[in-house]
Design a protein around this motif. Structure first.
Motif, PDB file in Angstrom:
ATOM      1  N   PHE A  12      76.082  18.076  39.314  1.00  0.00           N
ATOM      2  CA  PHE A  12      76.994  17.675  39.514  1.00  0.00           C
ATOM      3  C   PHE A  12      78.505  18.563  39.636  1.00  0.00           C
ATOM      4  N   ALA A  13      77.594  19.621  38.629  1.00  0.00           N
ATOM      5  CA  ALA A  13      79.090  20.331  38.455  1.00  0.00           C
ATOM      6  C   ALA A  13      79.899  20.694  39.416  1.00  0.00           C
ATOM      7  N   GLY A  14      81.054  21.109  39.072  1.00  0.00           N
ATOM      8  CA  GLY A  14      82.000  21.464  40.358  1.00  0.00           C
ATOM      9  C   GLY A  14      82.348  20.069  41.071  1.00  0.00           C
ATOM     10  N   GLN A  15      82.267  18.738  40.403  1.00  0.00           N
ATOM     11  CA  GLN A  15      82.466  17.879  42.026  1.00  0.00           C
ATOM     12  C   GLN A  15      83.181  17.144  41.076  1.00  0.00           C
ATOM     13  N   TRP A  16      84.357  15.842  41.485  1.00  0.00           N
ATOM     14  CA  TRP A  16      84.208  14.728  40.846  1.00  0.00           C
ATOM     15  C   TRP A  16      83.345  13.662  41.443  1.00  0.00           C
ATOM     16  N   THR A  17      82.476  13.503  39.653  1.00  0.00           N
ATOM     17  CA  THR A  17      81.138  12.400  39.735  1.00  0.00           C
ATOM     18  C   THR A  17      81.859  10.977  39.461  1.00  0.00           C
ATOM     19  N   VAL A  18      81.002  10.319  40.142  1.00  0.00           N
ATOM     20  CA  VAL A  18      81.549   8.779  39.749  1.00  0.00           C
ATOM     21  C   VAL A  18      79.572   8.623  39.099  1.00  0.00           C
ATOM     22  N   ILE A  19      79.587   7.952  37.654  1.00  0.00           N
ATOM     23  CA  ILE A  19      78.614   8.187  36.770  1.00  0.00           C
ATOM     24  C   ILE A  19      78.723   5.673  37.040  1.00  0.00           C
ATOM     25  N   GLU A  31      88.647   2.499  41.150  1.00  0.00           N
ATOM     26  CA  GLU A  31      89.666   2.459  42.546  1.00  0.00           C
ATOM     27  C   GLU A  31      90.621   3.770  42.609  1.00  0.00           C
ATOM     28  N   ARG A  32      91.833   3.087  41.701  1.00  0.00           N
ATOM     29  CA  ARG A  32      92.593   3.412  41.589  1.00  0.00           C
ATOM     30  C   ARG A  32      92.864   5.144  41.575  1.00  0.00           C
ATOM     31  N   ALA A  33      92.316   5.099  40.591  1.00  0.00           N
ATOM     32  CA  ALA A  33      91.496   6.546  39.742  1.00  0.00           C
ATOM     33  C   ALA A  33      91.031   7.589  41.619  1.00  0.00           C
ATOM     34  N   LEU A  34      90.234   7.121  41.530  1.00  0.00           N
ATOM     35  CA  LEU A  34      89.670   7.751  43.435  1.00  0.00           C
ATOM     36  C   LEU A  34      90.757   7.583  44.174  1.00  0.00           C
ATOM     37  N   GLN A  35      91.246   7.008  44.272  1.00  0.00           N
ATOM     38  CA  GLN A  35      92.576   6.676  45.353  1.00  0.00           C
ATOM     39  C   GLN A  35      94.431   8.300  45.058  1.00  0.00           C
ATOM     40  N   GLN A  36      93.851   8.348  43.684  1.00  0.00           N
ATOM     41  CA  GLN A  36      94.883   9.491  43.379  1.00  0.00           C
ATOM     42  C   GLN A  36      94.071  11.108  43.499  1.00  0.00           C
ATOM     43  N   ILE A  37      93.499  10.911  42.683  1.00  0.00           N
ATOM     44  CA  ILE A  37      93.061  12.133  43.090  1.00  0.00           C
ATOM     45  C   ILE A  37      92.489  12.676  44.568  1.00  0.00           C
ATOM     46  N   ALA A  38      92.079  11.631  45.266  1.00  0.00           N
ATOM     47  CA  ALA A  38      91.234  11.877  47.425  1.00  0.00           C
ATOM     48  C   ALA A  38      92.477  12.056  48.094  1.00  0.00           C
ATOM     49  N   GLU A  39      94.051  12.096  47.793  1.00  0.00           N
ATOM     50  CA  GLU A  39      95.588  11.928  48.091  1.00  0.00           C
ATOM     51  C   GLU A  39      95.404  13.481  48.158  1.00  0.00           C
ATOM     52  N   VAL A  52      81.075  -1.172  44.390  1.00  0.00           N
ATOM     53  CA  VAL A  52      80.750  -0.333  44.534  1.00  0.00           C
ATOM     54  C   VAL A  52      80.791   0.888  45.439  1.00  0.00           C
ATOM     55  N   LEU A  53      79.729   0.010  45.927  1.00  0.00           N
ATOM     56  CA  LEU A  53      78.736   0.602  47.112  1.00  0.00           C
ATOM     57  C   LEU A  53      79.805   0.893  48.601  1.00  0.00           C
ATOM     58  N   ARG A  54      81.581   0.320  48.439  1.00  0.00           N
ATOM     59  CA  ARG A  54      82.356   0.487  49.120  1.00  0.00           C
ATOM     60  C   ARG A  54      83.111   1.635  48.701  1.00  0.00           C
ATOM     61  N   LEU A  55      83.550   1.860  47.526  1.00  0.00           N
ATOM     62  CA  LEU A  55      83.651   2.852  47.272  1.00  0.00           C
ATOM     63  C   LEU A  55      83.758   4.244  47.805  1.00  0.00           C
ATOM     64  N   TYR A  56      81.838   4.130  47.772  1.00  0.00           N
ATOM     65  CA  TYR A  56      81.655   5.433  47.971  1.00  0.00           C
ATOM     66  C   TYR A  56      80.844   5.837  49.006  1.00  0.00           C
ATOM     67  N   GLU A  57      81.373   4.850  49.871  1.00  0.00           N
ATOM     68  CA  GLU A  57      81.403   5.182  50.946  1.00  0.00           C
ATOM     69  C   GLU A  57      82.514   5.189  52.301  1.00  0.00           C
ATOM     70  N   THR A  58      83.898   5.448  51.436  1.00  0.00           N
ATOM     71  CA  THR A  58      84.770   5.807  51.135  1.00  0.00           C
ATOM     72  C   THR A  58      84.915   6.926  50.815  1.00  0.00           C
ATOM     73  N   TYR A  59      84.846   7.138  49.628  1.00  0.00           N
ATOM     74  CA  TYR A  59      85.387   8.779  48.560  1.00  0.00           C
ATOM     75  C   TYR A  59      83.797   9.736  49.450  1.00  0.00           C
ATOM     76  N   HIS A  60      82.770   9.482  49.014  1.00  0.00           N
ATOM     77  CA  HIS A  60      81.483  10.280  48.947  1.00  0.00           C
ATOM     78  C   HIS A  60      82.148  11.686  50.458  1.00  0.00           C
ATOM     79  N   GLU A  61      82.586  11.002  51.064  1.00  0.00           N
ATOM     80  CA  GLU A  61      82.876  11.880  52.439  1.00  0.00           C
ATOM     81  C   GLU A  61      84.004  12.889  51.698  1.00  0.00           C
ATOM     82  N   ARG A  62      84.987  12.463  51.082  1.00  0.00           N
ATOM     83  CA  ARG A  62      86.324  13.640  50.893  1.00  0.00           C
ATOM     84  C   ARG A  62      85.483  13.902  49.256  1.00  0.00           C
ATOM     85  N   GLY A  63      84.360  14.539  49.136  1.00  0.00           N
ATOM     86  CA  GLY A  63      83.817  15.024  48.117  1.00  0.00           C
ATOM     87  C   GLY A  63      83.638  14.764  47.020  1.00  0.00           C
TER      88      GLY A  63
END
Length: 191
Positions: A76-83, A183-191, A100-111
């Motif tokens: 996953f090098a070069g990508q933001w990654t949730v473990i 989720e808050r961290a993902l919102q920040q990086i996805a903006e 977690v699945l909801r977060l995946y659905e929301t953010y995986h298409e954003r890379g």
């Protein structure tokens, strides 16, 4: 080290009592927000105290997957990654998994990539839970409980579910037991 939130709670109650009636509505909202934050802080202080600190290097791992491949963080090098560290036998994990699945659905298409590490010891139970929940992202397992797991030791996991957010260059951005913090961290990086 155990932390007590009692002094902070008492201070919040005192401040709330000191507010005028005119400001009571705002004070009630602020107090509720502070209590929610305190509750979150206490969970992370209690269960995430030994997780890797922000800015540290996330250790690579090589774990067998259900389909016979190998899951590596380095993939996953070069990508933001949730473990997501979890297990099918863990009631808190099963309760948190839809979030977690909801977060995946929301953010995986954003890379943002997602991966899971299971602490199941029974391959069939792990496979069944994966199918039941429809977990679409890759996952691996040593088929050992987290107290006996090398990857849990490397990541300081003492409680599950545990979530990490890793930067594209392999640094820990966040380690928490709370999907709301992720989720808050993902919102920040996805903006």
């Amino acid at each position: 080290m155990k932390y007590s939130i009692i002094p902070v709670l008492l201070a919040s109650i005192f401040l709330l009592g000191a507010c005028t009636q005119k400001g009571k509505e705002n004070a009630d909202w602020l107090s509720a927000l502070q209590l929610d934050t305190l509750a979150e802080d206490s969970l992370d202080l209690q269960y995430a105290a030994e997780l890797l600190p922000q800015g540290s290097t996330a250790p690579d791992f090589a774990l067998p997957t259900l389909d016979g491949d190998t899951l590596r963080l380095s993939d996953f090098a070069g990508q933001w990654t949730v473990i997501d560290f979890w297990a099918s036998w863990c009631p808190d994990c099963r309760r948190d998994l839809p979030e977690v699945l909801r977060l995946y659905e929301t953010y995986h298409e954003r890379g943002i990539a997602f991966a899971a590490i299971s602490f199941d010891t029974d391959r069939d139970a792990w496979q069944q839970a994966t199918a039941d929940y429809g977990i679409p992202y890759p996952q691996g397992s040593e088929l050992r409980r987290f107290r006996d797991s090398d990857v849990a030791a490397a990541y300081g996991v003492k409680w599950i579910p545990t979530l990490y957010l890793v930067t594209p260059d392999g640094q820990v951005a966040l380690g928490t037991v709370l999907s709301s913090r992720l989720e808050r961290a993902l919102q920040q990086i996805a903006e």
